[in-house]
Motif scaffolding. Structure first.
Motif, short mmCIF file in Angstrom:
data_model
loop_
_atom_site.label_atom_id
_atom_site.label_comp_id
_atom_site.label_asym_id
_atom_site.label_seq_id
_atom_site.Cartn_x
_atom_site.Cartn_y
_atom_site.Cartn_z
N LEU A 54 38.28 6.05 -40.51
CA LEU A 54 37.45 6.98 -40.72
C LEU A 54 36.74 7.49 -39.50
CD1 LEU A 54 36.24 4.93 -43.99
CD2 LEU A 54 37.62 7.43 -43.99
N ALA A 55 36.42 6.68 -38.72
CA ALA A 55 35.75 7.42 -37.61
C ALA A 55 36.39 8.55 -36.96
CB ALA A 55 35.22 6.15 -36.65
N GLU A 56 37.76 8.10 -36.74
CA GLU A 56 38.55 9.16 -36.23
C GLU A 56 38.51 10.29 -37.01
OE1 GLU A 56 41.20 10.99 -33.36
OE2 GLU A 56 40.12 8.78 -33.11
N MET A 57 38.89 10.15 -38.32
CA MET A 57 38.85 11.34 -39.19
C MET A 57 37.61 12.26 -39.09
SD MET A 57 40.82 12.95 -41.30
CE MET A 57 40.44 14.32 -41.91
N TYR A 58 36.38 11.40 -39.15
CA TYR A 58 35.13 12.36 -38.87
C TYR A 58 35.10 13.09 -37.71
CZ TYR A 58 30.41 13.41 -39.25
OH TYR A 58 28.98 13.92 -39.26
N ALA A 59 35.58 12.50 -36.70
CA ALA A 59 35.76 13.22 -35.31
C ALA A 59 36.29 14.56 -35.63
CB ALA A 59 36.01 12.36 -34.39
N GLU A 60 37.56 14.25 -36.30
CA GLU A 60 38.38 15.55 -36.42
C GLU A 60 38.15 16.43 -37.54
OE1 GLU A 60 42.19 13.78 -36.85
OE2 GLU A 60 42.15 13.07 -34.60
N TRP A 61 37.13 16.02 -38.44
CA TRP A 61 36.86 16.83 -39.69
C TRP A 61 37.17 18.16 -39.89
CZ3 TRP A 61 37.64 14.82 -44.20
CH2 TRP A 61 36.99 15.35 -45.39
N ASP A 62 36.00 19.06 -38.76
CA ASP A 62 36.33 20.34 -38.64
C ASP A 62 37.75 20.79 -38.08
OD1 ASP A 62 33.71 20.31 -39.67
OD2 ASP A 62 32.94 20.20 -37.51
#
Length: 167
Positions: A54-62
């Motif tokens: 989830l942390a990786e996904m948040y970092a790539e969210w935009d």
């Protein structure tokens, strides 16, 4: 003015991500729990894997406008599990697979990956093979072997009470 716009974008990003986690977090945690073969009530390794994904996904969210965030997070979860599976396997040798163990504890990590992706998540063989970096035939063989192991490990039958036991 620019700071206000950046703040608004950050707030929107946070709300979108929170909505995603609220909707998909439970299912992703269940996937991680199945992969680690921990019990659903106590799954620290699965939680660690999910938080990292989830942390990786948040970092790539935009940057992920066209991709499905669930699929991308599941990919990251599977990748993190595959990288850490050697530690789990070594720990499983000394770990007592008792009542705390999950259903898939008798499978090796690669078999768990195939079973969870194919049977629980419904990912096609071709996509599973591409995600794991294996030929489709190998994924099919691993899945067949894993299912036969699961079918052969039935819980012990309970003995029906007899008249003597009832008295």
């Amino acid at each position: 003015m620019r700071e206000r716009r950046e703040s608004t974008l950050a707030d929107r990003r946070a709300r979108e991500f929170e909505a995603f986690v609220a909707g998909a977090g439970g299912r992703l945690l269940h996937v991680a729990t199945l992969l680690t073969a921990e019990s659903p009530g106590h799954s620290p390794e699965a939680q660690r894997l999910l938080v990292g994904a989830l942390a990786e996904m948040y970092a790539e969210w935009d940057r992920r406008h066209d991709e499905d965030p669930y699929d991308r997070t599941r990919q990251e979860l599977v990748t993190r599990f595959a990288r850490s599976a050697w530690r789990l396997r070594r720990r499983a040798r000394t770990w007592d697979a008792g009542a705390d163990a999950g259903v898939l504890v008798r499978l090796v990590p690669q078999e768990r990956l195939v079973v969870v992706l194919r049977l629980y998540e419904g990912v096609p063989e071709e996509q599973t093979a591409a995600l794991l970096g294996l030929p489709v035939e190998r994924v099919r063989a691993i899945g067949t072997r894993a299912v036969s192991v699961l079918r052969s490990t039935r819980p012990p039958r309970l003995r029906a009470p007899t008249w003597r036991d009832a008295s």
